[in-house]
Design an enzyme around this catalytic site. Structure first.
Site, PDB file in Angstrom:
ATOM      1  N   ASP A  21     -12.321 -15.748   2.043  1.00 22.26           N
ATOM      2  CA  ASP A  21     -12.884 -15.588   3.356  1.00 22.26           C
ATOM      3  C   ASP A  21     -14.005 -16.517   3.719  1.00 22.26           C
ATOM      4  O   ASP A  21     -14.886 -16.427   3.231  1.00 22.26           O
ATOM      5  CB  ASP A  21     -13.692 -13.944   3.475  1.00 22.26           C
ATOM      6  CG  ASP A  21     -14.131 -13.715   4.702  1.00 22.26           C
ATOM      7  OD1 ASP A  21     -14.948 -13.006   4.775  1.00 22.26           O
ATOM      8  OD2 ASP A  21     -13.718 -14.307   5.943  1.00 22.26           O
ATOM      9  N   ASN A  23     -14.842 -17.061   7.006  1.00 19.45           N
ATOM     10  CA  ASN A  23     -15.846 -16.674   8.379  1.00 19.45           C
ATOM     11  C   ASN A  23     -16.302 -15.529   8.170  1.00 19.45           C
ATOM     12  O   ASN A  23     -16.947 -14.595   9.088  1.00 19.45           O
ATOM     13  CB  ASN A  23     -14.874 -16.672   9.715  1.00 19.45           C
ATOM     14  CG  ASN A  23     -13.851 -15.592   9.426  1.00 19.45           C
ATOM     15  OD1 ASN A  23     -13.569 -14.934   8.443  1.00 19.45           O
ATOM     16  ND2 ASN A  23     -13.465 -15.191  10.566  1.00 19.45           N
ATOM     17  N   ASP A  25     -15.836 -12.254   7.705  1.00 15.15           N
ATOM     18  CA  ASP A  25     -15.372 -10.786   8.351  1.00 15.15           C
ATOM     19  C   ASP A  25     -14.756  -9.923   7.256  1.00 15.15           C
ATOM     20  O   ASP A  25     -14.334  -8.979   7.306  1.00 15.15           O
ATOM     21  CB  ASP A  25     -14.231 -11.068   9.486  1.00 15.15           C
ATOM     22  CG  ASP A  25     -12.937 -11.614   8.949  1.00 15.15           C
ATOM     23  OD1 ASP A  25     -11.996 -11.697   9.740  1.00 15.15           O
ATOM     24  OD2 ASP A  25     -12.905 -12.108   7.767  1.00 15.15           O
ATOM     25  N   ASP A  29      -8.679 -15.701   4.556  1.00 14.95           N
ATOM     26  CA  ASP A  29      -8.034 -16.327   5.745  1.00 14.95           C
ATOM     27  C   ASP A  29      -7.543 -17.894   5.505  1.00 14.95           C
ATOM     28  O   ASP A  29      -7.796 -18.285   4.397  1.00 14.95           O
ATOM     29  CB  ASP A  29      -8.956 -16.461   6.888  1.00 14.95           C
ATOM     30  CG  ASP A  29     -10.329 -17.012   6.532  1.00 14.95           C
ATOM     31  OD1 ASP A  29     -11.303 -16.045   6.665  1.00 14.95           O
ATOM     32  OD2 ASP A  29     -10.536 -18.078   5.842  1.00 14.95           O
ATOM     33  N   ASP A  98       6.905 -16.735   2.851  1.00 20.68           N
ATOM     34  CA  ASP A  98       7.303 -15.369   2.994  1.00 20.68           C
ATOM     35  C   ASP A  98       8.487 -15.015   4.148  1.00 20.68           C
ATOM     36  O   ASP A  98       7.773 -15.268   5.103  1.00 20.68           O
ATOM     37  CB  ASP A  98       6.200 -14.418   2.509  1.00 20.68           C
ATOM     38  CG  ASP A  98       6.738 -13.161   1.674  1.00 20.68           C
ATOM     39  OD1 ASP A  98       5.868 -13.107   0.749  1.00 20.68           O
ATOM     40  OD2 ASP A  98       7.980 -13.056   1.549  1.00 20.68           O
ATOM     41  N   ASP A 199      11.855 -11.895   1.232  1.00 22.29           N
ATOM     42  CA  ASP A 199      11.666 -10.343   0.903  1.00 22.29           C
ATOM     43  C   ASP A 199      12.818  -9.473   1.059  1.00 22.29           C
ATOM     44  O   ASP A 199      13.601  -9.576   1.719  1.00 22.29           O
ATOM     45  CB  ASP A 199      10.701 -10.138   1.995  1.00 22.29           C
ATOM     46  CG  ASP A 199       9.848  -8.710   1.658  1.00 22.29           C
ATOM     47  OD1 ASP A 199       9.066  -8.650   0.723  1.00 22.29           O
ATOM     48  OD2 ASP A 199      10.120  -7.655   2.477  1.00 22.29           O
ATOM     49  N   GLU A 241      13.872 -12.191  -3.544  1.00 22.79           N
ATOM     50  CA  GLU A 241      13.300 -11.024  -4.229  1.00 22.79           C
ATOM     51  C   GLU A 241      14.433 -10.070  -4.262  1.00 22.79           C
ATOM     52  O   GLU A 241      14.829  -9.551  -3.196  1.00 22.79           O
ATOM     53  CB  GLU A 241      12.273 -10.379  -3.405  1.00 22.79           C
ATOM     54  CG  GLU A 241      11.739  -9.298  -4.378  1.00 22.79           C
ATOM     55  CD  GLU A 241      10.846  -8.416  -3.346  1.00 22.79           C
ATOM     56  OE1 GLU A 241      10.917  -8.071  -2.094  1.00 22.79           O
ATOM     57  OE2 GLU A 241       9.922  -7.540  -3.948  1.00 22.79           O
ATOM     58  N   HIS A 315       1.982  -9.445  -6.103  1.00 23.35           N
ATOM     59  CA  HIS A 315       1.142  -8.717  -5.217  1.00 23.35           C
ATOM     60  C   HIS A 315       1.522  -7.350  -5.140  1.00 23.35           C
ATOM     61  O   HIS A 315       0.775  -6.260  -4.697  1.00 23.35           O
ATOM     62  CB  HIS A 315       1.132  -9.257  -3.816  1.00 23.35           C
ATOM     63  CG  HIS A 315       2.298  -8.978  -2.935  1.00 23.35           C
ATOM     64  ND1 HIS A 315       3.280 -10.001  -3.393  1.00 23.35           N
ATOM     65  CD2 HIS A 315       2.722  -8.351  -2.206  1.00 23.35           C
ATOM     66  CE1 HIS A 315       4.526  -9.825  -2.688  1.00 23.35           C
ATOM     67  NE2 HIS A 315       4.234  -8.870  -1.975  1.00 23.35           N
ATOM     68  N   ASP A 316       2.784  -7.090  -5.720  1.00 26.14           N
ATOM     69  CA  ASP A 316       3.222  -5.651  -5.779  1.00 26.14           C
ATOM     70  C   ASP A 316       2.985  -5.020  -7.257  1.00 26.14           C
ATOM     71  O   ASP A 316       3.572  -3.736  -7.633  1.00 26.14           O
ATOM     72  CB  ASP A 316       4.922  -5.506  -5.307  1.00 26.14           C
ATOM     73  CG  ASP A 316       5.158  -5.978  -4.183  1.00 26.14           C
ATOM     74  OD1 ASP A 316       6.106  -6.569  -3.976  1.00 26.14           O
ATOM     75  OD2 ASP A 316       4.236  -5.565  -3.268  1.00 26.14           O
TER      76      ASP A 316
END
Ligand code: TEU
Ligand code: CA
Length: 543
Positions: A21, A23, A25, A29, A98, A199, A241, A315-316
């Site tokens: 990150d 910035n 928040d 990003d 992706d 995907d 995938e 990520h899954d």
């Protein structure tokens, strides 16, 4: 086999929300990714697979796209994306995007139009059916739980969604819709990307009336049409995938003569610690012999025709060192062993952010700490089905997708150096000692083991093209295999557990062996009688 650039590459997956990150928040990003390109260069990776960065309401963290042509403001701007491409290319790092085209977000303009009326020009971009006796058209279920049909009162029809109801499935039978997809893909190809991760691409051929989700009748027609109209004209990397892939249809996807994809992610090995026929939340102990059978089946099936992807994480998926390694006393050793076991094989390896420093699953005590829509749905479902809170939380610890989505651990600074703001998701408390800063300062870290494996692949045709041969299939503790190319051989031998074992490799008086890589400093040179300490993993070159 014709040599391709992606045969030698290792691909690093970035889940942008949790990577870095810039910035403060609390959300990763694109500028944060640019700040870490030198780190990725040092690791030695040559390709980044960037999980979705497009405009999205984030019901499914970006896998619900509302505008394929713009960047989610939380992640930055199109200028940032252009800068990321430029800065990556300057470091000879390619970027694959992706591609999520089985469905869009329900906030996509196409769907907003489609909902307006049955004769709207965009109506048949999606899949609508009349009620059946006042109910859902059929029994099709969503992969996120519940029915795959959502009722739309304004037009008295149901629309199909194989994921959340906020992710309506696109109608691939509609040629106008397909042309819209080709246009979008060519927009990104023209920007200089180097390929696509596709995907749930095996779902685009679905036949909802016959309740067929995967591998529908027209799937390969659509992929061949996609090839001709988009990436086929370029030297790009495409990986599909395909949760339902078998060794037979995987050849259909990845046989170069068929002009479809370069490779697929198949998940047969990732289903070996669930009760067969049940869901991945219904836990079962992994049997090493089964893992050897499955991984070897795929090595043999796609060894000469087609191509394998090699992965433990994404990520899954839960983090492999917690899932099948030992994330306590032997975290470093077992993480290195799992890496050696996978990267010694034939195919393109994928490294998921944090895997290269041995990041682990996160222990969350409350369902409130889990954010993923799939996790929260399965919790509600299982409470309703009468599972105990304890059983459910154990399944979530072992299998929830959130395990892979805790912020990347850069240092022992607050929030693991990921952000100076409040991270969107809790940081794993073990960041104080599992982080990139410590890894780079420790020559014995998991990071440098990955760096060596990645480098080895770049310069070693034996690793890239050697034939795979499993040894001792019935050995319940040791995973050993050879890679053979002409008169050269590698022996990869891994103790999968923490009990010391012996391995005997057949030799003659002329056999010579040298160690290319080990996760111990003083591994034995006598391959006729190899002592394997807890999680010891060795790559020998044999001549
Ligand atoms: O995942 C496909 C998918 O089906 C997995 O999410 C699977 O349902 C589960 O996670 C493992 O059993 C792709 C994306 O990778 C995932 O992040 C998206 O949620 C999903 O498609 C919908 O786009
Ligand atoms: Ca940010």
């Amino acid at each position: 086999m014709q040599q391709q650039w992606w045969h030698k590459s290792v691909i690093y997956q970035i889940y942008p929300r949790s990577f870095n990150d810039s910035n403060n928040d609390g959300i990763g990003d694109i500028k944060g990714i640019i700040q870490k390109l030198d780190y990725l260069k040092e690791l030695g990776i040559e390709v980044i697979w960037l999980s979705p960065i497009y405009e999205s309401p984030n019901v499914d963290n970006g896998y619900d796209i509302s505008d394929y042509y713009s960047i989610l403001p939380e992640y930055g701007t199109m200028d940032d994306m252009n800068k990321l491409l430029l800065e990556s290319h300057q470091r000879e790092i390619k970027i694959i995007m992706d591609l999520v085209v089985n469905h869009t977000s329900d906030q996509h303009p196409w769907f907003i139009e489609a909902k307006k009326s049955k004769d709207n020009p965009y109506r048949n971009y999606y899949i609508w059916r009349d009620p059946m006796n006042g109910q859902e058209p059929n029994e099709l279920d969503s992969n996120f739980g519940g029915s795959a049909w959502e009722y739309d009162e304004s037009t008295n029809q149901y629309y199909l969604h194989l994921y959340s109801k906020q992710q309506p499935d696109l109608n691939w039978e509609n040629e106008t819709m397909r042309i819209s997809i080709w246009e979008m893909m060519n927009f990104w190809i023209d920007k200089g990307i180097s390929g696509f991760r596709m995907d749930v691409i095996d779902l685009i051929g679905k036949n909802p009336d016959k309740q067929i989700k995967e591998n529908g009748p027209k799937l390969h027609d659509y992929l061949q049409e996609m090839y001709i109209n988009t990436f086929g004209k370029h030297d790009l990397l495409t990986v599909g995938e395909t949760w339902g892939a078998t060794t037979e249809n995987a050849k259909l996807y990845s046989d170069p003569k068929r002009k479809e994809l370069n490779m697929v992610f198949q998940f047969e090995h990732m289903n070996l610690d669930k009760i067969p026929g049940k869901r991945r939340w219904d836990l079962k102990k992994l049997e090493l012999v089964e893992l050897k059978q499955v991984l070897s089946k795929w090595q043999y099936a796609l060894g000469q025709e087609g191509w394998n992807s090699l992965f433990w994480n994404n990520h899954d998926l839960p983090r492999i060192v917690s899932r099948w390694g030992n994330d306590g006393e032997y975290r470093v050793k077992s993480a290195k062993m799992l890496a050696t076991l996978l990267h010694g094989m034939k195919g393109t390896p994928y490294v998921y952010q944090g895997e290269e420093i041995g990041m682990t699953n996160a222990v969350f005590d409350s369902i409130d700490d889990y954010i993923d829509i799939e996790t929260r749905n399965v919790y509600k479902e299982r409470i309703k089905d009468g599972f105990s809170e304890e059983e459910i939380m154990k399944s979530l610890y072992m299998k929830a997708r959130d395990n892979a989505r805790t912020p990347m651990q850069w240092s022992d600074e607050p929030n693991a150096g990921f952000s100076k703001g409040k991270p969107w998701m809790k940081v794993n408390p073990n960041y104080t000692y599992i982080n990139v800063k410590n890894a780079l300062e420790d020559e014995d870290s998991v990071f440098y083991h990955y760096q060596k494996l990645i480098d080895m692949r770049k310069n070693n045709n034996l690793i890239v093209y050697g034939t795979y041969n499993l040894l001792e299939p019935d050995n319940e503790n040791i995973y050993a295999y050879e890679r053979i190319l002409e008169n050269e051989k590698l022996l990869i031998v891994c103790n999968f557990y923490e009990v010391e074992k012996k391995f005997y490799y057949p030799v003659t008086e002329y056999t010579k062996a040298r160690i290319l890589l080990s996760n111990y400093n003083n591994s034995g040179l006598d391959i006729s009688n190899i002592r394997l300490r807890p999680y010891e993993a060795i790559i020998y070159q044999i001549s």
